[in-house]
Design an enzyme around this catalytic site. Structure first.
Site: not given
Length: 428
Positions: A64, A66, A68, A98, A155, A182, A235, A308, A312
């Site tokens: 899991h 991200h 991006r 996502n 997710d 999710h 999660h 997860d 950012h």
């Protein structure tokens, strides 16, 4: 690039083969060629790795993350995210859909795996379960699987409608794909910024109730039982949801789950004075939920540990708490947290910890030839020092983003080397 590598002198732990002792490992042409008691391998290697005093395990797998890309490279790229993964000991990661655009087509799934992305570890895309993750119509699971997707999920959003979730589980079951949920009833979490409780009241923030997670898990378990599908709860953060998973498993329902390091390391009170690096989805829970997760990790109720990893940019997190995006980075701090808290503090055997990070993630995602050091398996190996004490510094992260709540934490247990397909990708 060396085509043969001998890892000698280390203590090998491979839960898939009940192996836990001093062994040498010989890698050849991207595969494990031989594993034997220390000093017994006679094959000549063009490169050697001295693993004396270190633990040698199958490459860690994070199911899991991200990354991006496409579309959000100001936060992370596949190249930078996988560099951070290698530094954290992970040889394989499963990338969530996502992105921008959403990974809901074979073209995007293939794009993420293209060598031009310059991935440093294996990347296994998880594709969107519904078109644009809008929860209205299913994507083409068969085409996505043929393009390389290992699971489906929306997710970042739940699959909220009963009928669409039932259809997703049924369609995925025909292809032996897990449906990753999710678990959040968004009708209960409108504008919620943290867990609903005394601390949210004190901070004047709208709270997210436990039932928003557990009710979706209970609904999904019922649908998995009806369809025979494989439900994987992402999660998982509450004791109520974990109890539902454990009960369903006793009834023979195909349900698995993961827990993140931040949910077994932190509680809602740790947010302090509106520190946005402690804002994640699902939110940090109270001490009783953390205790339930720790118990589940120790007793086998939890299948996997997954980070997860959600990077950012600084300006995105540097706003008021209720306006900040959810998510934290996690790839480079995960192993240290696992060893410090689970192994040292809570006495989890290293064999069980390795199972949570290697063998079980490979089983959940159907990653054949990974999560083990059996001869013929992929030459993905993680080597770490369980006694090494160090301090995690977010500023030193190889990720593009530094949004971690663990900056400055003193940890025990550090990666010594990460080997992917027989090639050393990271060395401390």
């Amino acid at each position: 690039m060396s085509d043969t590598l001998l890892i000698h002198g280390g203590h090998v732990i491979d839960p898939a083969r009940n192996l836990d002792g001093p062994h040498d490992v010989f890698l050849h042409d991207g595969r494990v060629a031989e594993i034997a008691a220390s000093g017994r391998i006679t094959s000549k290697a063009t490169e050697k790795f001295d693993a004396r005093g270190l633990i040698v395990v199958p490459g860690l797998i994070d199911i899991h993350v991200h990354l991006r890309e496409p579309g959000q490279s100001q936060k992370e790229t596949i190249a930078t995210g996988t560099m951070a993964a290698a530094a954290g000991g992970f040889t394989s990661v499963c990338a969530m859909p996502n992105t921008n655009p959403i990974n809901d087509t074979p073209a995007i799934t293939r794009w993420m795996q293209d060598p031009e992305r310059e991935a440093h570890v294996n990347v296994f895309p998880i594709a969107a379960a519904t078109q644009a993750s809008m929860g209205e119509s299913l994507t083409n699971f068969g085409r996505l699987r043929r393009a390389g997707a290992v699971a489906v999920t929306d997710d970042g959003k739940p699959i909220l409608g009963d009928e669409i979730m039932r259809n997703a589980l049924a369609a995925a079951a025909e292809l032996n794909l897990p449906v990753v949920q999710h678990a959040e009833d968004t009708r209960m979490t409108v504008d919620a910024a943290m867990h609903a409780g005394p601390y949210a009241f004190r901070l004047g923030l709208r709270g997210w109730p436990t039932e928003a997670e557990s009710s979706i898990v209970q609904r999904d378990i019922r649908l998995a039982k009806e369809t025979g599908g494989h439900l994987h709860v992402a999660h998982l953060s509450t004791g109520a949801a974990l109890s539902a998973v454990a009960a369903a498993r006793r009834e023979g329902v195909h349900v698995t789950c993961e827990v993140t390091p931040h949910h077994f390391a932190l509680i809602d009170e740790d947010i302090g004075e509106y520190n946005t690096n402690f804002k994640m989805n699902p939110p940090l829970r109270p001490a009783e939920d953390r205790a339930a997760l720790l118990a589940g990790l120790l007793d086998g109720s939890v299948d996997c540990i997954a980070t997860d990893h959600a990077p950012h940019a600084h300006h995105e997190k540097n706003v008021e708490f209720d306006r900040a995006p959810f998510g934290i980075t996690g790839l480079e701090s995960a192993l240290g947290l696992c060893i410090s808290l689970l192994h040292v503090k809570h006495k989890m055997p290293l064999n069980r910890l390795v199972e949570l990070l290697t063998t079980n993630p490979a089983k959940v995602m159907g990653l054949a030839g990974r999560g083990t050091l059996a001869p013929g398996s992929h030459a993905d190996v993680t080597i770490f020092d369980p006694a090494k004490k160090w301090t995690y510094r977010a500023a030193d992260s190889l990720s593009k983003s530094k949004n971690s709540p663990f900056d400055g934490w003193k940890m025990q247990g550090r990666v010594a080397a990460t080997i992917v397909s027989g090639v050393v990708k990271f060395r401390q």
